[in-house]
Design a protein around this motif. Structure first.
Motif, PDB file in Angstrom:
ATOM      1  N   THR A 373     -27.973  23.840  73.384  1.00  0.00           N
ATOM      2  CA  THR A 373     -27.265  24.832  72.575  1.00  0.00           C
ATOM      3  C   THR A 373     -25.804  24.437  72.382  1.00  0.00           C
ATOM      4  OG1 THR A 373     -28.706  26.584  73.409  1.00  0.00           O
ATOM      5  CG2 THR A 373     -26.636  27.264  72.378  1.00  0.00           C
ATOM      6  N   SER A 399     -26.845  31.835  62.504  1.00  0.00           N
ATOM      7  CA  SER A 399     -26.424  32.213  63.860  1.00  0.00           C
ATOM      8  C   SER A 399     -24.964  32.628  63.839  1.00  0.00           C
ATOM      9  CB  SER A 399     -26.620  31.057  64.838  1.00  0.00           C
ATOM     10  OG  SER A 399     -26.078  31.385  66.105  1.00  0.00           O
ATOM     11  N   VAL A 408     -29.026  25.484  67.916  1.00  0.00           N
ATOM     12  CA  VAL A 408     -29.150  26.872  68.356  1.00  0.00           C
ATOM     13  C   VAL A 408     -30.147  26.989  69.500  1.00  0.00           C
ATOM     14  CG1 VAL A 408     -29.769  29.219  67.650  1.00  0.00           C
ATOM     15  CG2 VAL A 408     -28.557  27.710  66.059  1.00  0.00           C
ATOM     16  N   SER A 429     -27.883  25.510  63.374  1.00  0.00           N
ATOM     17  CA  SER A 429     -27.190  26.667  62.809  1.00  0.00           C
ATOM     18  C   SER A 429     -26.675  26.403  61.401  1.00  0.00           C
ATOM     19  CB  SER A 429     -26.022  27.076  63.714  1.00  0.00           C
ATOM     20  OG  SER A 429     -25.216  28.062  63.101  1.00  0.00           O
TER      21      SER A 429
END
Length: 669
Positions: A373, A399, A408, A429
């Motif tokens: 992430t 996002s 993400v 994202s």
């Protein structure tokens, strides 16, 4: 409870959120603090039940004492028209039951994080000597930031309230019920620990341990059957993590964790490599017929005579043996079978060793999905490959938390244990989700504002009077319709009509026509004129008005003024009087052409046309306005003419500054 109802002149009901056995829950708006809240309202059919009312009030008392980021806060308690209600923190998200269904399988690390939050909330409750008694995933909310919050203390009870824990009293949901609750026995803090163990079981397996056709059959299993092994359903679960489930769900409260802090501490290290070789937890059993783990020195306590006697009575006849004299003259007994047993044992050992080597060679090699992430797409792919995983499809997703072109999530999710070279999809994202604004002109402010705030917009209201737009309807908006914006970063102002303002009429008698028109313009009134001869009032001045002085009218209303023609003479008696009827069309094109700039303009042309009528006859001149009004649709007007016999009159109609009709030769015929 209907939508729009305002409870206690403060909490406006927006919509229903859910129904329960004791109360219904609504989303409401706190009009004083300008925030969303949840309102729990005791069901209508239970308002006369003293027991239910006590439970409802007990929930309010219990929850107001507890302050924790993992407990839903109670803001207000009240009663209106016999309706008992609680006002609580509004948690935007879902309950844990739905979360498990949507996200299973859940990575073990995430399971532990969720449980640690729940245990923290239970610790706060237990420190206040409050037992929840009905812990279950449906009573645990997960918000959009994955923060867990416990709610519904409806059957919570303080330890001092012994009358609520009498024998044969069973409260709580049967799937998560402790054995002592199932028997109707004394409920303690360990009863909540048992329920937490069942919740942990469901987080790990996606299901509850006991099912049955009836509630009674499930209750029986809680105090008769052992909890099924979570490792039977998922062998990848570490034994240390299963042990937390087993200890929390032990049949006897004394075998469980002493408190929620002990369970949290044990859970926190369950994935540690140091506990990889941990043995399965087995509770010690008392001498009441149940199995018991004896201490290591238990056998040494047996009396020597008894042991010897038992050996003598049970020993078989000794086989024939060979004797050999040692160099020192002592005899040594040789056992011919010993060599055979040693050879057989060696063969078994070699076979087992071969099996273990084979399992090690052919066992699939495993790996864990790394946390990517916030990483760039290239770095995320590299991390997956470094973990011996195959990068699958790359998806795009909006996002609000992760920057554009950053990773993400993955599917399967972070922490999941997989075989090497398993395909893992990647989500990148595209930035915060954008919302395309509609044209809200003419819409209800209340519903529009609630919708925009639910999307994350900051909404401001500006109230203005309007004769053409009904009260409560939106006249203009500060952000242009069709524009795509990020709701959480956008503030929008809606100009809302309060309807027409009221005007208390002044005395217009003996005023000139110009003076009367100036008054009407200043107060947004429409004037209509009538004419008559008068020897008392000067020509061109007002004789009388309708409605009269002191009357209260709305902006946009029409006031009729009777004007003096002066004293009648012989020549003035020879006049023609007639009416001309005109249909004035409403121009929607004017509003469309100005709509691009209407959002930040003070003009009201987007909702109406300004009409000015000029008249020429014995009493009027084309240089002054005969009548001015605002229209929102096609409108018919009647123009009265008084002309000297044989002469002609004239008129001119102006709409929003443009002449749309005129006639310079208007006669009776």
């Amino acid at each position: 409870m209907r939508t729009g109802y305002t409870l206690n002149d403060r909490y406006r009901i927006v919509r229903a959120l859910g129904e329960g056995g004791m109360a219904n829950v609504y989303l409401a708006r706190d009009l004083i603090l300008n925030r969303d809240v949840s309102v729990k309202l005791l069901r209508l059919d239970l308002r006369d039940d003293p027991g239910t009312i006590r439970r409802f009030q007990r929930e309010a008392l219990a929850a107001t004492e507890l302050v924790s980021p993992n407990i839903v806060q109670v803001y207000d308690v009240g009663e209106e028209n016999g309706m008992q209600y609680l006002v609580m923190e509004y948690v935007e998200g879902t309950d844990l039951k739905a979360y498990i269904k949507q996200h299973f399988p859940i990575p073990y690390q995430e399971v532990i994080q969720i449980m640690e939050q729940i245990l923290s909330a239970v610790k706060t409750a237990h420190e206040h000597n409050i037992i929840h008694r009905d812990l279950k995933p449906q009573n645990i909310l997960i918000d959009r930031n994955q923060v867990a919050k416990i709610t519904d203390f409806g059957i919570a009870v303080a330890l001092s309230e012994h009358n609520l824990t009498q024998t044969n009293t069973v409260l709580g949901s049967v799937h998560y019920l402790s054995p002592e609750q199932a028997r109707g026995g004394m409920v303690t803090k360990q009863s909540d620990i048992y329920s937490l163990g069942i919740i942990l079981y469901e987080l790990l397996t996606g299901t509850v341990p006991f099912e049955g056709e009836t509630a009674v059959s499930i209750v029986l299993k809680h105090f008769q059957s052992e909890i099924p092994s979570v490792r039977d359903l998922d062998p990848r679960i570490p034994q240390a993590l299963e042990n937390v489930v087993l200890k929390a769900t032990a049949k006897r409260p004394s075998d469980r964790y002493t408190d929620s802090l002990s369970m949290a501490d044990d859970l926190r290290t369950a994935l540690s490599p140091k506990r990889a070789g941990e043995v399965r937890f087995t509770p010690a059993v008392e001498e009441d017929g149940e199995t018991k783990v004896l201490p290591a020195n238990a056998l040494s306590s047996v009396a020597p005579d008894t042991e010897q006697a038992a050996t003598t009575q049970s020993a078989p006849a000794a086989p024939a043996t060979e004797h050999k004299v040692t160099p020192k003259g002592r005899k040594k007994t040789r056992h011919p079978r010993r060599r055979k047993f040693l050879l057989a044992g060696l063969v078994v050992l070699l076979v087992l060793l071969g099996v273990l080597i084979g399992v090690g060679l052919f066992r699939p090699q495993m790996t864990n999905v790394p946390n990517i992430t916030g990483k760039t797409e290239a770095v995320a792919k590299s991390r997956l490959r470094d973990a011996y995983l195959t990068v699958g499809t790359v998806h795009k997703t909006a996002s609000a938390k992760v920057k554009v072109n950053r990773a993400v999530k993955t599917e399967p999710r972070f922490g999941t244990q997989l075989k090497r070279q398993t395909i893992v999809d990647l989500w990148i994202s595209t930035g915060p989700k954008r919302y395309k604004l509609a044209n809200y002109q003419g819409d209800s402010y209340a519903s529009t504002a609630a919708k925009l705030e639910a999307l994350g917009f900051t909404v401001h209201r500006e109230s203005v009077h309007s004769t053409s737009v009904p009260a409560g309807k939106i006249i203009q908006q500060s952000v242009t319709a069709g524009k795509q914006v990020v709701p959480s970063r956008t503030s929008i102002t809606l100009m809302v009509s309060t309807g027409s303002a009221t005007v208390t009429l002044a005395d217009l008698t003996d005023k000139t026509k110009v003076q009367a028109q100036n008054y009407a313009t200043a107060h947004n009134l429409n004037l209509a004129f009538q004419y008559t001869y008068s020897s008392d009032v000067t020509k061109g001045h007002v004789i009388r008005q309708s409605p009269g002085e002191g009357a209260v009218v709305q902006e946009g209303d029409e006031v009729t003024l009777t004007m003096s023609r002066g004293e009648q003479t012989d020549s003035s008696s020879s006049t023609d009087q007639f009416n001309v009827t005109l249909k004035i069309p409403f121009d929607e094109g004017d509003s469309d052409s100005s709509s691009d700039s209407a959002n930040d303009s003070t003009s009201s042309s987007s909702a109406s046309n300004l009409i000015q009528i000029y008249l020429k006859d014995q009493d009027h001149s084309l240089n002054t306005v005969y009548k001015q009004m605002t229209i929102t649709a096609d409108t018919t007007v009647t123009l009265p003419f008084t002309v000297v016999s044989g002469k002609a009159g004239a008129y001119k109609v102006v709409r929003d500054g443009h002449v749309i009709a005129s006639d310079s030769h208007v006669t009776k015929n």
